[in-house]
Design a protein around this motif. Structure first.
Motif, PDB file in Angstrom:
ATOM      1  N   PRO A  11      -1.815   8.550 -11.312  1.00 46.52           N
ATOM      2  CA  PRO A  11      -0.715   7.371 -10.892  1.00 46.52           C
ATOM      3  C   PRO A  11      -1.886   6.098 -10.377  1.00 46.52           C
ATOM      4  CG  PRO A  11      -0.147   9.871 -10.308  1.00 46.52           C
ATOM      5  CD  PRO A  11      -2.219   8.936 -10.633  1.00 46.52           C
ATOM      6  N   VAL A  12      -2.983   6.149  -9.684  1.00 44.75           N
ATOM      7  CA  VAL A  12      -3.923   5.378  -9.030  1.00 44.75           C
ATOM      8  C   VAL A  12      -5.203   5.103  -9.658  1.00 44.75           C
ATOM      9  CG1 VAL A  12      -4.574   3.962  -7.154  1.00 44.75           C
ATOM     10  CG2 VAL A  12      -2.539   5.232  -7.090  1.00 44.75           C
TER      11      VAL A  12
ATOM     12  N   LYS B  55       0.351   7.795 -18.261  1.00 46.81           N
ATOM     13  CA  LYS B  55      -0.351   6.922 -18.937  1.00 46.81           C
ATOM     14  C   LYS B  55       0.071   5.664 -17.858  1.00 46.81           C
ATOM     15  CE  LYS B  55      -2.740   8.923 -21.774  1.00 46.81           C
ATOM     16  NZ  LYS B  55      -4.180  10.214 -22.045  1.00 46.81           N
ATOM     17  N   HIS B  56      -0.695   5.422 -16.894  1.00 45.73           N
ATOM     18  CA  HIS B  56      -0.750   4.452 -16.388  1.00 45.73           C
ATOM     19  C   HIS B  56      -2.422   3.308 -16.683  1.00 45.73           C
ATOM     20  CE1 HIS B  56       1.430   6.667 -14.288  1.00 45.73           C
ATOM     21  NE2 HIS B  56       2.202   5.513 -13.196  1.00 45.73           N
ATOM     22  N   ILE B  57      -2.123   2.042 -16.803  1.00 47.05           N
ATOM     23  CA  ILE B  57      -2.848   0.641 -16.877  1.00 47.05           C
ATOM     24  C   ILE B  57      -3.477   0.281 -15.589  1.00 47.05           C
ATOM     25  CG2 ILE B  57      -3.533  -1.313 -17.788  1.00 47.05           C
ATOM     26  CD1 ILE B  57      -2.876   0.730 -20.651  1.00 47.05           C
ATOM     27  N   TYR B  58      -4.411   0.802 -15.477  1.00 47.00           N
ATOM     28  CA  TYR B  58      -5.130   0.254 -14.347  1.00 47.00           C
ATOM     29  C   TYR B  58      -5.981  -1.650 -13.892  1.00 47.00           C
ATOM     30  CZ  TYR B  58      -6.384  -0.644  -8.660  1.00 47.00           C
ATOM     31  OH  TYR B  58      -6.560  -0.649  -7.439  1.00 47.00           O
ATOM     32  N   THR B  59      -5.327  -2.387 -13.697  1.00 50.48           N
ATOM     33  CA  THR B  59      -6.379  -4.265 -13.638  1.00 50.48           C
ATOM     34  C   THR B  59      -6.873  -4.744 -12.561  1.00 50.48           C
ATOM     35  OG1 THR B  59      -4.906  -4.249 -15.291  1.00 50.48           O
ATOM     36  CG2 THR B  59      -6.460  -6.352 -14.782  1.00 50.48           C
TER      37      THR B  59
ATOM     38  N   GLU C  26      -6.794   2.644 -18.941  1.00 52.97           N
ATOM     39  CA  GLU C  26      -5.590   3.308 -19.531  1.00 52.97           C
ATOM     40  C   GLU C  26      -6.168   5.296 -18.752  1.00 52.97           C
ATOM     41  OE1 GLU C  26      -3.659   3.307 -22.511  1.00 52.97           O
ATOM     42  OE2 GLU C  26      -3.245   5.555 -22.931  1.00 52.97           O
TER      43      GLU C  26
END
Lengths: 268, 266
Positions: free
Chosen positions: A249-250, A174-178, A245
């Motif tokens: 990865p990107v 899990k990744h979070i992108y902002t 989320e």
């Protein structure tokens, strides 16, 4: 033992950060041309695409090629194909509903074919390089204006020798992108998210207002599907930020920011 | 890898801003969500080799917006935005620009960008942009094509803004040339002068169905295309570098491409 454990932890971290198939990008390099996954919208917008002729640009001279554009609907099903020949450095495609079979919003890829004669002539040059199709998508709301452009930002899609769509993009932890974006009161926002992988992905969108966090939507996106999340003007009382989320990865998407008179589009 | 951001006065009543957030742009779910930093804003006048501090800004909440019109920049003059630790002492003057800090909380991939926005009256357009620190250490060359030049509407003006940042110490300011050429004949159409740590700007002249390209044999840089009219239309985007045309061996591909083009130009 400790050293082996450390190495495994490091490898796991590196793997989790890699957006691409490690095997196909590092060890067994694929021999296909890959494309970003682009989005189109005809729901009150016009869309054009500027496709590049990579071999012509590499050589600095016009080279005849066939541009291939594969279109997909919101569910990720194929909905159109355009094939056109050209020899210029770039080609401009106006996307309309006759191309997409009436579909208003979805995604597409761009690939190129060169003749066997051309490939043979430049075989030495092309031994250890291969092409990636990124291109530029333009959107406009009115014919009085020009288009607002953004470049391709993620994909790794190719068609194998059996003409099956394949992806080098991979899901990880899990990744979070902002995005570096301030959500402003007085504007509405559309976030157009296309899944460039062969697996379903779950996306959770949430708003951050200083220290408070508000979940706004959770969606499951099938392979190659596209989703539009709308943030209406009425929902935004003060400046805030948005994050999402996913297992990408990107996890980039396309952002439309607009009011009744103006709009802006950019990739996140 | 870390990145500078920039502001530039491009003229024509167009104002530029950079928005940054202290929220980490891309991270694993369990990694730290915020990073504390401040920014220094520095400029170099056209005839000077010294960086001069214009501003030092800290976050009040999660976001900050820095605007070109706050700094009385001349047309083509850059202001470089440097993310740095909150306790880092930013001096009034530098010969060599400080290295920007990384704004990551783990090894997740991301370009550490700002939202670079341009405004003309009430219209606006933005892109997520940065100037990589590694690029600021290299002199290099530049080649780009005309994918973002708008042909279809003759009432639209397009300008290329070529951002050049060199962070190392300079002994003198050299004059360079940003050139516009015909991609087929390779003949030069026009050129514009720029110096280290400034923006080269060309207002692209009206042209009929010819393919254009842009080059500099002097420095590398980031090309931004700004298209606009007086009816409220404004569009801004940057071009991919030529290395992005290639999947395998990006940098060999870019090297071959430049070898095929640059010697052909005057």
């Amino acid at each position: 033992m400790k050293s082996l454990f450390r190495k495994l932890v490091k490898f796991n971290s590196l793997l989790n950060a890699s957006p691409w198939s490690l095997i196909n990008s590092k060890f067994n390099k694929i021999d296909y041309y890959v494309s970003d996954f682009f989005a189109f919208r005809l729901d009150g917008y016009e869309t054009v695409f500027i496709a590049e002729n990579n071999l012509a640009l590499l050589l600095g001279q016009h080279i005849k090629c066939t541009h291939l554009f594969h279109f997909f609907d919101l569910k990720g099903n194929a909905c159109g194909l355009v094939e056109t020949k050209d020899d210029k450095f770039s080609y401009r495609l106006e996307i309309n509903e006759s191309i997409t079979n009436g579909i208003e919003v979805g995604s597409f890829t761009h690939h190129i074919k060169y003749s066997d004669v051309v490939l043979e002539k430049y075989s030495e040059l092309l031994t250890d390089i291969s092409f990636q199709h990124r291109g530029y998508t333009g959107f406009r709301r009115s014919k009085d204006f020009g288009y607002s452009y953004m470049h391709g930002n993620f994909g790794g899609l190719y068609f194998d020798k059996h003409n099956r769509l394949k992806s080098l993009a991979r899901l990880r932890g899990k990744h979070i992108y902002t995005p570096q974006l301030i959500i402003k009161s007085g504007y509405s926002y559309d976030f157009l998210f296309s899944n460039p992988t062969s697996k379903s992905i779950s996306i959770k969108f949430f708003l951050l207002n200083n220290n408070s966090l508000e979940n706004i939507e959770e969606v499951l996106l099938p392979p190659y599907a596209t989703h539009k999340t709308k943030l209406n003007i009425a929902r935004i009382s003060s400046d805030c930020n948005i994050s999402w989320e996913t297992n990408l990865p990107v996890g980039r998407c396309i952002v439309f920011e607009y009011n009744s008179d103006y709009f802006d589009v950019f990739h996140s | 890898m870390s990145d500078y951001m920039f502001l530039v006065n491009v003229g024509g009543g167009i104002v530029n801003s950079a928005s940054l957030t202290r929220l980490v742009p891309n991270r694993r779910k369990n990694s730290c969500a915020k990073i504390n930093f401040k920014v220094g804003v520095y400029t170099q006048e056209f005839d000077s080799v010294q960086w001069k501090k214009l501003d030092e800004i800290r976050f009040i909440d999660n976001n900050m917006v820095i605007t070109s019109s706050d700094y009385n920049l001349e047309v083509g003059q850059l202001a470089v935005v440097i993310p740095c630790e909150v306790d880092f002492l930013l001096l009034g003057k530098y010969d060599e620009l400080p290295e920007p800090i990384s704004r990551k909380s783990d090894i997740s991939l991301v370009n550490e960008r700002a939202s670079i926005t341009f405004y003309k009256d009430k219209s606006f357009s933005s892109y997520q942009g940065e100037f990589p620190y590694q690029m600021s250490l290299i002199k290099g060359t530049f080649l780009a094509f005309d994918s973002l030049v708008q042909y279809t509407n003759k009432n639209i003006n397009t300008k290329i803004v070529f951002i050049n940042i060199h962070s190392k110490k300079l002994l003198e300011k050299q004059v360079f040339h940003l050139n516009l050429a015909n991609s087929d004949s390779k003949e030069k159409i026009t050129s514009s002068k720029y110096v280290h740590n400034s923006a080269g700007i060309i207002d692209i002249p009206a042209h009929d169905d010819i393919e254009l390209c842009f080059y500099s044999k002097d420095t590398l840089g980031i090309p931004i295309f700004i298209s606009y009219n007086n009816l409220g239309y404004l569009s801004v985007e940057h071009l991919h570098p030529p290395s992005e045309l290639f999947w395998n061996n990006k940098f060999k591909g870019q090297q071959l491409l430049k070898q095929n083009w640059l010697p052909e130009f005057p």
